[in-house]
Design a protein around this motif. Structure first.
Motif, PDB file in Angstrom:
ATOM      1  N   PHE A  62       0.844  -1.194   0.000  1.00  0.00           N
ATOM      2  CA  PHE A  62       0.000   0.000   0.000  1.00  0.00           C
ATOM      3  C   PHE A  62       0.880   1.245   0.000  1.00  0.00           C
ATOM      4  O   PHE A  62       1.732   1.403   0.881  1.00  0.00           O
ATOM      5  N   ASN A  63       0.673   2.105  -0.992  1.00  0.00           N
ATOM      6  CA  ASN A  63       1.398   3.374  -0.977  1.00  0.00           C
ATOM      7  C   ASN A  63       0.501   4.498  -0.454  1.00  0.00           C
ATOM      8  O   ASN A  63       0.903   5.649  -0.407  1.00  0.00           O
ATOM      9  N   ASP A  64      -0.724   4.127  -0.034  1.00  0.00           N
ATOM     10  CA  ASP A  64      -1.681   5.093   0.501  1.00  0.00           C
ATOM     11  C   ASP A  64      -2.120   4.583   1.875  1.00  0.00           C
ATOM     12  O   ASP A  64      -2.787   3.553   1.986  1.00  0.00           O
ATOM     13  N   LYS A  65      -1.714   5.313   2.927  1.00  0.00           N
ATOM     14  CA  LYS A  65      -1.992   4.861   4.299  1.00  0.00           C
ATOM     15  C   LYS A  65      -3.501   4.748   4.546  1.00  0.00           C
ATOM     16  O   LYS A  65      -3.971   3.816   5.208  1.00  0.00           O
ATOM     17  N   HIS A  66      -4.268   5.684   3.986  1.00  0.00           N
ATOM     18  CA  HIS A  66      -5.724   5.662   4.160  1.00  0.00           C
ATOM     19  C   HIS A  66      -6.321   4.398   3.533  1.00  0.00           C
ATOM     20  O   HIS A  66      -7.216   3.776   4.095  1.00  0.00           O
ATOM     21  N   ASP A  67      -5.793   4.027   2.369  1.00  0.00           N
ATOM     22  CA  ASP A  67      -6.274   2.832   1.668  1.00  0.00           C
ATOM     23  C   ASP A  67      -6.018   1.584   2.519  1.00  0.00           C
ATOM     24  O   ASP A  67      -6.870   0.697   2.632  1.00  0.00           O
ATOM     25  N   ARG A 120       2.302   4.931 -10.972  1.00  0.00           N
ATOM     26  CA  ARG A 120       1.177   5.560 -10.262  1.00  0.00           C
ATOM     27  C   ARG A 120       1.053   5.070  -8.825  1.00  0.00           C
ATOM     28  O   ARG A 120       0.408   5.725  -8.002  1.00  0.00           O
ATOM     29  N   ARG A 121       1.640   3.933  -8.527  1.00  0.00           N
ATOM     30  CA  ARG A 121       1.599   3.402  -7.160  1.00  0.00           C
ATOM     31  C   ARG A 121       3.019   3.008  -6.750  1.00  0.00           C
ATOM     32  O   ARG A 121       3.357   1.825  -6.686  1.00  0.00           O
ATOM     33  N   HIS A 124       4.356  -0.253  -4.902  1.00  0.00           N
ATOM     34  CA  HIS A 124       3.287  -1.260  -4.811  1.00  0.00           C
ATOM     35  C   HIS A 124       3.772  -2.631  -5.273  1.00  0.00           C
ATOM     36  O   HIS A 124       3.627  -3.627  -4.555  1.00  0.00           O
ATOM     37  N   TYR A 267     -11.470   6.116 -11.497  1.00  0.00           N
ATOM     38  CA  TYR A 267     -11.981   6.544 -10.199  1.00  0.00           C
ATOM     39  C   TYR A 267     -13.482   6.717 -10.305  1.00  0.00           C
ATOM     40  O   TYR A 267     -13.971   7.431 -11.182  1.00  0.00           O
ATOM     41  N   GLU A 270     -14.244   8.310  -4.982  1.00  0.00           N
ATOM     42  CA  GLU A 270     -12.886   8.104  -4.435  1.00  0.00           C
ATOM     43  C   GLU A 270     -12.415   6.659  -4.568  1.00  0.00           C
ATOM     44  O   GLU A 270     -11.299   6.326  -4.166  1.00  0.00           O
ATOM     45  N   ARG A 272     -11.072   3.457  -6.447  1.00  0.00           N
ATOM     46  CA  ARG A 272     -10.255   3.194  -7.634  1.00  0.00           C
ATOM     47  C   ARG A 272     -10.560   1.785  -8.145  1.00  0.00           C
ATOM     48  O   ARG A 272     -10.303   0.793  -7.457  1.00  0.00           O
TER      49      ARG A 272
END
Length: 279
Positions: A62-67, A120-121, A124, A267, A270, A272
């Motif tokens: 995960f490169n997005d902590k929220h994800d 983009r990630r 990942h 998207y 929000e 993906r």
């Protein structure tokens, strides 16, 4: 069906199975199982003597902590789906069990990882390679099963297996879809009812685009798909590329490959969503 959280215990169980000459299949998952995952499990059960399903939300991909924080974790429900279809072992380790210390390995996964999802990630695919290689070392499967919805990921895993010279056969399995065409995904549960009604435009548009081949050019097909989806409120195409299905490199003409695949990320609000189609 046994639920195992310890690497040592799982290796001991599987060593006993291997001594009996059993063929072992693995379905790596991040849980939040749906009918798409279950189709992989059924195939694994049919083609092997022992079916292992890993159920682990891997933080390194995960490169997005929220994800990572919002990713659904539903082990109890997952097990209720797995037992009736013949799964033998559910491997559900903690993060500390899988990563007692940070995994500092950096994989050079080459051109297949340098396009589309890659830039983009960031990080990942390296995280995917870390966790899948760990699972392969733990389980030592004869066969491992992956869904074609994550089309580029399969190419990356094949490259990792080649580099590490691992004796595992990668089996890619067709995308499973809802009745209205939407590709099954754990992320679909995050769509609002209104978004859920709009999301099938992705699959519908991809399917329609196949009717233009080879009469229209690659670029014309790309433009049609992007413009059609972007016209729907709340829908925004992040990318749509038509690539060689082996190398993941973009093509300019249909004659550039015998295996053209359209890969898309959209998207919906929000959320993906990814999908692909073979031309």
């Amino acid at each position: 069906m046994k639920i195992v959280s310890s690497i040592k215990d799982l290796k001991n169980f599987l060593a006993l199975e291997r001594e009996k000459g059993k063929k072992i299949g693995l379905v790596p998952t991040m849980g939040a199982l749906h009918a798409g995952h279950i189709s992989l499990v059924k195939r694994c059960v049919a083609e092997n003597d022992i079916c292992v399903v890993s159920d682990f939300v891997n933080p390194t991909q995960f490169n997005d902590k929220h994800d990572l924080e919002t990713y659904p974790r539903t082990l109890e429900a997952d097990c209720a789906l797995l037992e009736p279809v013949g799964c033998d072992y559910v491997f559900a380790p903690s993060v500390a069990e899988m990563y007692p210390e940070p995994d500092t390995r950096v994989f050079d996964l080459g051109p297949v990882a340098a396009v589309m999802e890659g830039p983009r990630r960031p990080g990942h695919f390296n995280g995917v390679a870390q966790v899948v290689s760990k699972l392969f070392y733990i389980v030592e499967p004869d066969n491992a099963y992956f869904g074609e919805k994550d089309f580029q990921q399969i190419a990356v895993i094949r490259e990792m297996v080649r580099q590490l010279n691992l004796p595992v056969h990668i089996v890619d399995c067709p995308i499973q879809r809802e009745a209205d065409g939407l590709a099954l995904s754990s992320r679909n549960t995050r769509l609002t009812p209104e978004q859920r009604q709009k999301a099938p435009v992705i699959a519908r548009t991809l399917k329609e685009s196949t009717t233009f081949v080879p009469a229209k050019s690659v670029q014309e097909v790309i433009d049609f798909v992007v413009n059609t989806i972007n016209q729907v409120p709340e829908m925004k195409v992040e990318y749509f590329e038509i690539v060689d299905g082996h190398t993941m490199q973009s093509i300019k003409n249909w004659s550039d490959t015998t295996y053209p695949v359209g890969c898309i990320t959209v998207y919906c609000g929000e959320v993906r969503l990814i999908d692909n189609i073979k031309y």
